[in-house]
Scaffold this motif. Structure first.
Motif, PDB file in Angstrom:
ATOM      1  N   GLY A 533      46.964  37.026  73.811  1.00  0.00           N
ATOM      2  CA  GLY A 533      46.991  36.968  72.465  1.00  0.00           C
ATOM      3  C   GLY A 533      47.140  35.476  72.005  1.00  0.00           C
ATOM      4  O   GLY A 533      47.223  35.352  70.880  1.00  0.00           O
ATOM      5  N   MET A 534      46.685  34.619  72.760  1.00  0.00           N
ATOM      6  CA  MET A 534      46.503  33.135  72.174  1.00  0.00           C
ATOM      7  C   MET A 534      45.185  32.670  72.028  1.00  0.00           C
ATOM      8  O   MET A 534      44.647  32.331  72.867  1.00  0.00           O
ATOM      9  CB  MET A 534      47.317  32.249  73.161  1.00  0.00           C
ATOM     10  CG  MET A 534      48.693  32.405  73.474  1.00  0.00           C
ATOM     11  SD  MET A 534      49.500  31.578  74.568  1.00  0.00           S
ATOM     12  CE  MET A 534      49.622  30.130  73.893  1.00  0.00           C
ATOM     13  N   GLN A 562      51.271  22.805  74.521  1.00  0.00           N
ATOM     14  CA  GLN A 562      50.141  21.884  74.478  1.00  0.00           C
ATOM     15  C   GLN A 562      49.462  22.325  73.001  1.00  0.00           C
ATOM     16  O   GLN A 562      49.230  21.024  72.260  1.00  0.00           O
ATOM     17  CB  GLN A 562      48.981  22.275  75.435  1.00  0.00           C
ATOM     18  CG  GLN A 562      49.511  21.763  76.737  1.00  0.00           C
ATOM     19  CD  GLN A 562      48.299  22.150  77.820  1.00  0.00           C
ATOM     20  OE1 GLN A 562      47.696  22.941  77.716  1.00  0.00           O
ATOM     21  NE2 GLN A 562      48.417  21.206  78.910  1.00  0.00           N
ATOM     22  N   MET A 563      49.546  23.265  72.554  1.00  0.00           N
ATOM     23  CA  MET A 563      48.737  23.822  70.968  1.00  0.00           C
ATOM     24  C   MET A 563      49.763  23.091  70.083  1.00  0.00           C
ATOM     25  O   MET A 563      49.430  22.614  69.066  1.00  0.00           O
ATOM     26  CB  MET A 563      48.661  25.218  71.093  1.00  0.00           C
ATOM     27  CG  MET A 563      47.416  25.769  71.725  1.00  0.00           C
ATOM     28  SD  MET A 563      46.932  27.321  71.530  1.00  0.00           S
ATOM     29  CE  MET A 563      45.238  27.309  72.076  1.00  0.00           C
ATOM     30  N   ARG A 564      51.031  23.247  70.140  1.00  0.00           N
ATOM     31  CA  ARG A 564      52.087  22.905  69.278  1.00  0.00           C
ATOM     32  C   ARG A 564      52.429  21.489  69.183  1.00  0.00           C
ATOM     33  O   ARG A 564      52.109  20.755  68.139  1.00  0.00           O
ATOM     34  CB  ARG A 564      53.503  23.710  69.422  1.00  0.00           C
ATOM     35  CG  ARG A 564      54.393  23.369  68.425  1.00  0.00           C
ATOM     36  CD  ARG A 564      55.655  23.941  68.755  1.00  0.00           C
ATOM     37  NE  ARG A 564      56.272  23.544  70.086  1.00  0.00           N
ATOM     38  CZ  ARG A 564      56.437  24.013  71.231  1.00  0.00           C
ATOM     39  NH1 ARG A 564      55.838  25.685  71.102  1.00  0.00           N
ATOM     40  NH2 ARG A 564      56.901  23.835  72.211  1.00  0.00           N
ATOM     41  N   ASP A 565      52.777  20.898  70.389  1.00  0.00           N
ATOM     42  CA  ASP A 565      53.004  19.396  70.570  1.00  0.00           C
ATOM     43  C   ASP A 565      51.676  18.571  70.281  1.00  0.00           C
ATOM     44  O   ASP A 565      51.704  17.270  69.668  1.00  0.00           O
ATOM     45  CB  ASP A 565      53.560  19.046  71.531  1.00  0.00           C
ATOM     46  CG  ASP A 565      54.969  19.808  71.796  1.00  0.00           C
ATOM     47  OD1 ASP A 565      55.553  20.247  70.776  1.00  0.00           O
ATOM     48  OD2 ASP A 565      55.242  19.969  73.088  1.00  0.00           O
ATOM     49  N   VAL A 571      42.488  24.826  73.992  1.00  0.00           N
ATOM     50  CA  VAL A 571      42.860  24.388  75.269  1.00  0.00           C
ATOM     51  C   VAL A 571      42.280  25.121  76.382  1.00  0.00           C
ATOM     52  O   VAL A 571      42.180  26.432  76.554  1.00  0.00           O
ATOM     53  CB  VAL A 571      44.431  24.796  75.481  1.00  0.00           C
ATOM     54  CG1 VAL A 571      44.894  24.141  76.670  1.00  0.00           C
ATOM     55  CG2 VAL A 571      45.043  23.868  74.406  1.00  0.00           C
ATOM     56  N   VAL A 572      41.627  24.105  77.335  1.00  0.00           N
ATOM     57  CA  VAL A 572      40.921  24.813  78.433  1.00  0.00           C
ATOM     58  C   VAL A 572      41.697  24.308  79.661  1.00  0.00           C
ATOM     59  O   VAL A 572      41.929  23.298  79.893  1.00  0.00           O
ATOM     60  CB  VAL A 572      39.543  24.358  78.474  1.00  0.00           C
ATOM     61  CG1 VAL A 572      38.523  24.834  79.637  1.00  0.00           C
ATOM     62  CG2 VAL A 572      38.654  24.522  77.183  1.00  0.00           C
TER      63      VAL A 572
END
Length: 781
Positions: A533-534, A562-565, A571-572
């Motif tokens: 779901g991301m 990782q996406m938020r901070d 992101v891979v």
């Protein structure tokens, strides 16, 4: 005017790249034709072997797309072109092996691959296609790069298992047409894979045995080896032939000779093979002639006939294209079987999920071909497979067709895109309709269709299920689109919260080995769904997801961090499958320990008891426990151990553990004392109230002789919202618990992004997976 100039420059660059690819392909064709195919194959395979031995290349079973520029992957790309040239051209009259030409050929192969990738980037940048909405440019690049780079998606040691399962429905017809059935054909494909994996090693060992035999022969005669070789050959004719075949395997591509290394009948091999010069399309005049953006012949027929033998020149497409080619030719020979073929394929694919994963779905309620009346259209609608286990719902939509079209995404983007839509979006839409139906009422009926009539066969309430998993299942691997499909603009979490997952039957054979219990499997699927779901989170395939789960546990939270901070929109995670890959390496791979997360012994006992008792809600309790990080697991295990030791002195003991947002209430009691459920529930409600949680997950542990956990029952306790005379004692108890809960629990959770350290498990200890079996009989086998 500037935009027009830029567009013109882009078109000119695209045209230039096409011409460069065509020129490079022609140079490769000329070099391949100038050398004996057996010697050329021997050289290429030897280069692969040397790179694997010195550790500078990937393992042959790893996914080549991850490191596209190493020598092993270059050789794989080159093997496809060797196959294409042999299929397209008759044998030249004057040929001679030349190692200098081989070196040049490797360089050209690498160059062509780089040109193809440059073309993918430039041609996709401002595509005119809109099949996938605003994401089409990104998806088109993904399709093109995958088309060029992706080779081999399965663990070779499981080829026989896969083929045996998917060919079983057609066993009688296969025997009629080819004289062999599903089992024999599966063995043949496994033999092909084994020859590629271990052929050089086996050949080397055979050569050493024959050399030792000849050396002993010379020693017995007290003569130099060279003086007695002719006599040894004369007296050991069979052994010398074996030695000759070993030399051929080592140096002349004999490992690819499937006539030698399998027992498959020539008629079947002929249906999977090109004769020299039979292919007329790949190098035909026109755009993209001989480039990777035409359909490589190996995608259609994976073998080549060289004289009287058949060769699997390219080991990956032998596996990836072999299944489709075999079934295509079966239907060509038996056109009247087409209708029955479709029915059998449908039955096999729709039953695969609960069949293969039977151990992970104990006591499941299974509905196949379930019908309901769509509240929107008022039409009867069918779904393939509904599996209900405790508080987990699996809805599986199976697609029995090929996992990927052989149409190039550049030559025919519409057709290539349609295959993605057919395999992903159709399954998604069918799942969406069913979830909307579940949401249309508190309880909905399910129907079966018998004799043209619809009869109610069950009822289902959405509120009964903590976890609802819509799954699209393909027969063959659909990587990387299986993991990339969440970025398709049409796909959103169903009902706003249930993300769609795409996987294959190939994947299931690995999942059932690595995730052997219902609790660990459903927890993995819970985490897998969270990542599904991301948008913008990319792991290559199912085995990357599985490896990330084993090493990181709640890796979805890592990605979210990782996406938020980091503020990343994409992101891979690469090479997460390594821990899984290693479990399938080597000749003795079946003896390799299966990778798993680590749990303290006391938690192993608890998970095993939960799995054995399987009371209502047990999967939810396992999920809560499996969500804990390393420190939380150790803290909980210590509480279980310390308090469990005192049960002999006390009739009952309990504690509350607040490792995350939902408290865990544990009641431990000797089996010699009667169970007072009202007392237990009141205490659990007080715990929920004291932690300001709406409810607490409760586990009742019965302790027998020798401190064994004889059962572990699950229950939920709600925190009362309003105090009354009847529940006043719960509020009073909650106040007392609040004052001392910090002394008996570990509220500080360790971030789940930390890897879970492993420890050495004794072979006779309970397996840490929670199955209840000894380690040596479970993950340690």
């Amino acid at each position: 005017m500037t935009l027009l100039t830029n567009e013109q420059e882009r078109k000119e660059l695209v045209s230039a790249l096409i011409r460069e690819m065509e020129a490079t392909a022609l140079d490769m064709r000329a070099l391949i034709l100038a050398m004996p195919p057996e010697d050329l194959l021997g050289y290429i395979y030897a280069q692969r072997l040397m790179k694997m031995k010195d550790g500078t290349g990937n393992h042959p079973e790893q996914h080549d797309v991850k490191k596209p520029d190493d020598t092993i992957n270059d050789s794989q790309f080159l093997l496809e072109y060797v196959h294409a040239v042999l299929a397209s051209d008759s044998a030249a009259e004057e040929i001679e092996f030349d190692e200098t030409k081989c070196t040049e050929l490797f360089a050209l192969s690498s160059k062509l691959k780089e040109q193809a990738m440059s073309f993918a980037m430039v041609s996709s940048a401002e595509t005119g296609n809109q099949d996938f909405g605003p994401k089409t440019a990104d998806i088109e690049f993904h399709m093109k790069s995958t088309w060029v780079l992706l080779r081999g998606n399965r663990y070779q040691v499981l080829e026989g298992e896969f083929y045996s399962y998917v060919l079983a429905p057609h066993d009688d017809v296969l025997r009629e047409v080819y004289g062999v059935g599903a089992t024999e054909i599966a063995d043949g494909f496994q033999d092909m894979a084994n020859a590629t994996r271990a052929g050089h090693v086996n050949a080397m060992e055979e050569m050493m045995r024959q050399f030792e035999s000849a050396h002993n022969f010379a020693k017995e005669r007290n003569k130099p080896l060279e003086e007695v070789m002719e006599a040894w050959v004369s007296e050991n004719e069979d052994q010398s032939k074996v030695a000759g075949r070993a030399i051929d395997d080592m140096f002349r591509g004999g490992v690819a000779n499937v006539s030698r290394h399998t027992k498959l009948p020539p008629e079947l091999l002929a249906d999977l093979a090109y004769q020299r010069g039979e292919e007329t399309e790949f190098f035909a005049k026109g755009d993209f002639s001989g480039t990777p953006y035409r359909t490589l012949p190996v995608r259609k027929k994976p073998l080549i006939q060289l004289e009287s033998d058949y060769y699997a020149v390219d080991p990956c497409f032998t596996r990836d294209a072999g299944y489709r080619a075999l079934l295509f030719n079966l239907l060509q020979k038996k056109p009247d079987y087409k209708h029955s073929f479709k029915d059998r394929q449908k039955t096999m694919s729709e039953g695969a999920f609960p069949d293969i994963l039977a151990d992970q779905l104990p006591g499941a309620t299974i509905y196949q071909e379930v019908y309901y009346k769509d509240p929107m259209t008022k039409q009867w609608t069918e779904n393939d497979t509904l599996v209900l286990v405790d508080d987990v719902l699996y809805l599986v939509e199976a697609k029995a067709g090929a996992a990927a079209t052989i149409a190039s995404p550049e030559i025919d983007f519409k057709r290539h895109a349609q295959s993605v839509q057919d395999l992903v979006l159709k399954a998604y839409s069918q799942c969406e309709r069913f979830f909307n139906y579940l949401d249309s009422a508190d309880e909905v009926p399910l129907y079966t269709r018998t004799g043209g009539k619809y009869e109610e066969c069950g009822r289902i309430r959405q509120s009964d299920y903590r976890l609802m998993l819509p799954i699209g299942l393909t027969v063959e691997s659909f990587s990387p689109f299986s993991s990339f499909c969440k970025d398709l603009p049409q796909i959103e979490p169903l009902l706003g919260k249930h993300a769609f997952i795409s996987m294959s039957i190939d994947d299931l054979f690995v999942l059932k080995r690595v995730l052997p219990t219902p609790g660990i499997f459903s927890h993995y699927m819970e985490v897998r769904q969270a990542v599904a779901g991301m948008r913008g989170s990319h792991l290559f395939d199912e085995f990357d997801h599985l490896g990330a789960y084993i090493t990181k546990n709640r890796f979805d939270e890592d990605i979210a961090d990782q996406m938020r901070d980091g503020g990343a929109s994409f992101v891979v995670w690469n090479d997460m499958s390594k821990i899984i890959d290693r479990a399938f390496e080597g000749e003795s791979w079946e003896d390799n320990p299966i990778p798993m997360q680590d749990f303290p012994k006391e938690l192993i006992r608890l998970l095993g008891a939960l799995n054995t008792t399987r009371s209502k809600g047990w999967l939810g309790a396992e999920s809560l426990i499996r969500n804990y990080g390393e420190q939380e697991r150790n803290d909980l295990a210590k509480l279980l151990s310390d308090i469990g030791k005192t049960v002999g002195q006390h009739p009952e003991r309990y504690f509350a553990f607040s490792g995350n947002d939902q408290p865990l209430f544990v009641w431990m009691q000797s089996s010699e004392h009667p169970v007072e459920w009202q007392k237990i529930n009141d205490k659990a409600s007080a715990v929920a109230l004291s932690t300001k949680a709406k409810e607490a997950v409760g586990v009742f542990i019965e302790i027998g002789n020798g401190d064994a956990y004889t059962k572990a029952e699950c229950f939920k306790a709600n925190a009362p919202s309003v105090q009354s005379e009847k529940n006043a004692h719960i509020f009073e108890d909650a106040k007392r618990i609040s004052e001392r809960i910090s002394n008996v629990s570990s509220p500080q959770a360790v971030a789940s992004s930390k890897p879970i350290r492993s420890r050495k498990v004794g072979r006779n200890e309970p397996c840490p997976c929670g199955s209840g079996a000894k380690y040596k009989k479970c993950h340690g086998r």
